[in-house]
Design a protein around this motif. Structure first.
Motif, PDB file in Angstrom:
ATOM      1  N   ALA A 216     -35.907 -59.350   4.686  1.00 40.58           N
ATOM      2  CA  ALA A 216     -36.966 -58.632   3.976  1.00 40.58           C
ATOM      3  C   ALA A 216     -37.465 -57.443   4.801  1.00 40.58           C
ATOM      4  CB  ALA A 216     -38.128 -59.590   3.668  1.00 40.58           C
ATOM      5  N   GLN A 217     -37.582 -57.610   6.110  1.00 40.07           N
ATOM      6  CA  GLN A 217     -38.026 -56.511   6.969  1.00 40.07           C
ATOM      7  C   GLN A 217     -37.001 -55.391   6.994  1.00 40.07           C
ATOM      8  OE1 GLN A 217     -41.072 -56.401   8.530  1.00 40.07           O
ATOM      9  NE2 GLN A 217     -40.529 -54.281   9.038  1.00 40.07           N
ATOM     10  N   SER A 218     -35.732 -55.756   6.999  1.00 39.69           N
ATOM     11  CA  SER A 218     -34.682 -54.732   6.992  1.00 39.69           C
ATOM     12  C   SER A 218     -34.720 -53.928   5.694  1.00 39.69           C
ATOM     13  CB  SER A 218     -33.319 -55.400   7.163  1.00 39.69           C
ATOM     14  OG  SER A 218     -32.282 -54.450   7.094  1.00 39.69           O
ATOM     15  N   ILE A 219     -34.891 -54.615   4.568  1.00 36.60           N
ATOM     16  CA  ILE A 219     -34.988 -53.909   3.286  1.00 36.60           C
ATOM     17  C   ILE A 219     -36.228 -53.017   3.258  1.00 36.60           C
ATOM     18  CG2 ILE A 219     -35.315 -54.234   0.800  1.00 36.60           C
ATOM     19  CD1 ILE A 219     -33.669 -56.814   1.040  1.00 36.60           C
ATOM     20  N   PHE A 220     -37.343 -53.507   3.792  1.00 37.14           N
ATOM     21  CA  PHE A 220     -38.583 -52.734   3.825  1.00 37.14           C
ATOM     22  C   PHE A 220     -38.419 -51.482   4.692  1.00 37.14           C
ATOM     23  CE2 PHE A 220     -42.507 -51.834   6.205  1.00 37.14           C
ATOM     24  CZ  PHE A 220     -43.340 -51.472   5.158  1.00 37.14           C
ATOM     25  N   ASP A 221     -37.799 -51.643   5.857  1.00 34.35           N
ATOM     26  CA  ASP A 221     -37.583 -50.486   6.732  1.00 34.35           C
ATOM     27  C   ASP A 221     -36.699 -49.443   6.062  1.00 34.35           C
ATOM     28  OD1 ASP A 221     -39.134 -51.717   8.631  1.00 34.35           O
ATOM     29  OD2 ASP A 221     -37.441 -52.522   9.779  1.00 34.35           O
TER      30      ASP A 221
END
Length: 348
Positions: A216-221
């Motif tokens: 989820a953090q990778s997609i958000f970044d």
């Protein structure tokens, strides 16, 4: 026609059995027969008073109910549901009661369980003589005095266990203690297995939650970076309003600048305020992880069996069988007495 020789007739007469004479001789020696028979019967009777008494009690067991397992059932079922959800186990598997009873039967028939049981009983301690070899032989005999008979489902025969002791009360009490001792050992093994499985599921769930957070953090970044780059392009080209009729969700990242500087700025601020986007599985896994972090509540004394036949004090002694021994040795004495009577008659 040939006539028999005189010598042959005399030999045949000697080989004939004189039944009347035999019974007459036995009747004349009836005091020897009856006396020796009574003597042997009395000796057998005296032996029964001094021989080791053997009384046996029997118990029949079956798998426990849900209430008997207590908290172990709910916690084990909770782990099973996790495995089914994660496709690590099939829905069609033995019940918790079956697994608990299987462990109980393993302990009930175990040689180590019988040995450890006798070690902690006063029955064994009172019979120890202080000699290591004699005490070891006594322990082996006591271990053999507990016999487990497995059941047969095809013949509708349940599992049973028999314990032999020197008194009826000891047989009853010791068998009850042994069944409870085997159940306690089974509960201990099941609790250790539950603790290990719980720890493994906790580690697994932590890894899964962490992986979901990283994804989820990778997609958000990536989304944030795309909006930031589109905002830079819109500022460089002084695009102050949207120049496309395509919805923002359908625009590729390379054309986001067409949305205009105000919309991109608002979108960037909204992304930063909301943060990474998580699905429902993540929330469920976090809730599961919170439960797992508490740890299992272990009950060391839940019951892993139920009685189909509760042990009771036996009413008949297994050994020595007084009437049988007296009759058997009385017959032996009568035969010996008959032999004495025949021998005395021949000598006379």
């Amino acid at each position: 026609m040939t006539q028999p020789l005189p010598g042959a007739q005399s030999v045949g007469a000697e080989n004939e059995l004189d039944v009347r004479g035999l019974f007459r001789t036995l009747w004349m020696g009836k005091f020897w027969i009856v006396g020796i028979a009574l003597l042997f019967a009395v000796i057998a009777l005296g032996y029964t008073f001094f021989a080791r008494q053997e009384w046996s009690a029997t118990a029949i067991t079956d798998r426990p109910t849900v209430n008997m397992l207590g908290g172990y059932y709910s916690q084990q079922q909770f782990l099973r549901n996790l495995d089914v959800k994660a496709d690590m186990a099939s829905v069609d598997q033995p019940s918790v009661m079956d697994d608990a009873y299987k462990e109980f039967i393993m302990q009930l028939a175990s040689w180590d369980t019988r040995r450890e049981f006798w070690y902690q009983t006063d029955y064994y301690k009172q019979r120890m003589v202080g000699n290591s070899r004699a005490d070891a032989a006594l322990l082996d005999d006591l271990i053999d005095d507990i016999q487990f008979m497995p059941g047969d489902a095809l013949r509708s025969i349940s599992d049973s266990v028999k314990l032999t002791a020197e008194t009826a009360a000891d047989a009853n009490n010791l068998l009850r203690q042994y069944v409870a001792f085997a159940s306690q050992r089974a509960a201990g093994h099941l609790n250790e297995e539950l603790k290990g499985a719980w720890s493994a599921r906790t580690i697994q769930m932590k890894a899964q939650v962490k992986r979901q957070e990283e994804v989820a953090q990778s997609i958000f970044d990536r989304k944030t970076h795309s909006v930031e780059e589109a905002l830079k392009v819109a500022q460089q080209n002084n695009i102050s309003r949207s120049e496309t009729d395509v919805p923002a969700e359908q625009l590729p990242d390379s054309e986001l600048f067409l949305l205009g500087r105000p919309m991109l700025q608002a979108r960037l601020e909204n992304l930063r305020a909301v943060g990474p986007d998580f699905d429902l599985d993540y929330d469920q896994n976090r809730a599961m992880l919170t439960t797992l972090n508490v740890g299992p509540t272990l009950d060391p004394r839940f019951q892993t069996y139920r009685y189909l036949r509760t042990p009771e004090e036996p009413v008949k002694r297994d050994s020595p069988r007084r009437a049988f021994l007296m009759v058997m040795w009385g017959i032996v004495g009568a035969l010996i007495g008959a032999g004495v009577a025949l021998t005395r008659r021949r000598i006379q």
